[in-house]
Design an enzyme around this catalytic site. Structure first.
Site, PDB file in Angstrom:
ATOM      1  CG  HIS A   1      -2.254   0.603   0.986  1.00  0.00           C
ATOM      2  ND1 HIS A   1      -2.771   1.591   1.787  1.00  0.00           N
ATOM      3  CD2 HIS A   1      -3.165   0.390   0.007  1.00  0.00           C
ATOM      4  CE1 HIS A   1      -3.947   1.950   1.323  1.00  0.00           C
ATOM      5  NE2 HIS A   1      -4.214   1.246   0.243  1.00  0.00           N
TER       6      HIS A   1
ATOM      7  CG  ASP B   1      18.189  12.031  -9.659  1.00  0.00           C
ATOM      8  OD1 ASP B   1      18.050  11.056 -10.422  1.00  0.00           O
ATOM      9  OD2 ASP B   1      18.080  13.216 -10.039  1.00  0.00           O
TER      10      ASP B   1
ATOM     11  CE  LYS C   1      -1.864   4.740  -1.375  1.00  0.00           C
ATOM     12  NZ  LYS C   1      -2.282   4.204  -0.090  1.00  0.00           N
TER      13      LYS C   1
END
Ligand SMILES: [Zn+2]
Length: 212
Positions: free
Chosen positions: A150, A157, A152
């Site tokens: 779940h 870089d 996100k």
């Protein structure tokens, strides 16, 4: 000078030294954090044309029906993602947003190393762009061990963290109340890098296959 006065002078000296030290630490801390990016984006985002972010030379030449020249939460998000110059690590529950897919593929074509960890079930739902990423040659690994992968978040870089409640879907971007934090604070970025590396290794197909 009496012994009492000498002791008092010594104590005052110690206090002054401690205060100076504290002041120096505070100043050092301020300088260290000056210039470190910290930004919050709130969604839903206004809907506006983002073509200029993909084709900077197209400014003024796009005739789509969306408003132009408007900076939105989504255009800021896209800008930070497109700022990747060497690597982009994505750990996403749901990925169906066409513009975000376009940004990731554009970076891949520019030679940026892309790695994606996604939820196994949601990677295959209707509208998911994960198949397109794979087709473009981007490495994707599916997390199948838990009820849902779940997370996100994205790490640009290995220095810039993009995280929050936002799934990479059109509904989340244009309709839902969501938040995204963008930060370069190393204390915040490092645990996410560690988590990404852990999930990347954990979901290596060769490793998963050998454990069957
Ligand atoms: Zn346009």
């Amino acid at each position: 000078m009496s012994l009492t006065w000498s002791l008092k002078a010594f104590s005052l000296g110690v206090v002054a030294f401690s205060l100076s030290l504290e002041l120096l630490c505070w100043l050092f801390g301020r300088l260290k954090h000056r210039g470190t990016l910290n930004k919050v984006l709130i969604f839903p985002s206004e809907v506006a044309c983002v073509e200029y972010l993909f084709r900077p030379n197209s400014v003024g030449l796009c005739f789509c029906g969306l408003p132009h020249g408007v900076e939105t939460s989504f255009s800021h998000l896209l800008r930070y993602i497109l700022s990747a110059s060497s690597s982009l690590d994505l750990c996403l529950f749901s990925f169906s947003n066409i513009d975000l897919k376009r940004a990731v593929i554009l970076l891949h074509e520019k030679g940026v190393t892309i790695r994606v960890v996604v939820d196994k079930d949601y990677s295959a739902i209707t509208g998911s762009q994960i198949g397109c990423l794979r087709k473009a040659g981007i490495r994707v690994r599916c997390e199948a061990d838990y009820v849902h992968m779940h997370h996100k978040f994205a790490v640009v870089d290995s220095r810039l963290l993009i995280t929050g409640s936002l799934n990479w879907t059109l509904t989340a971007v244009q309709c839902n109340r969501e938040n995204v934090i963008i930060t370069e604070e190393a204390e915040l970025v490092q645990p996410f890098i560690k988590e990404f590396e852990r999930l990347w290794v954990l979901n290596d197909p060769a490793r998963v296959y050998n454990n069957l």
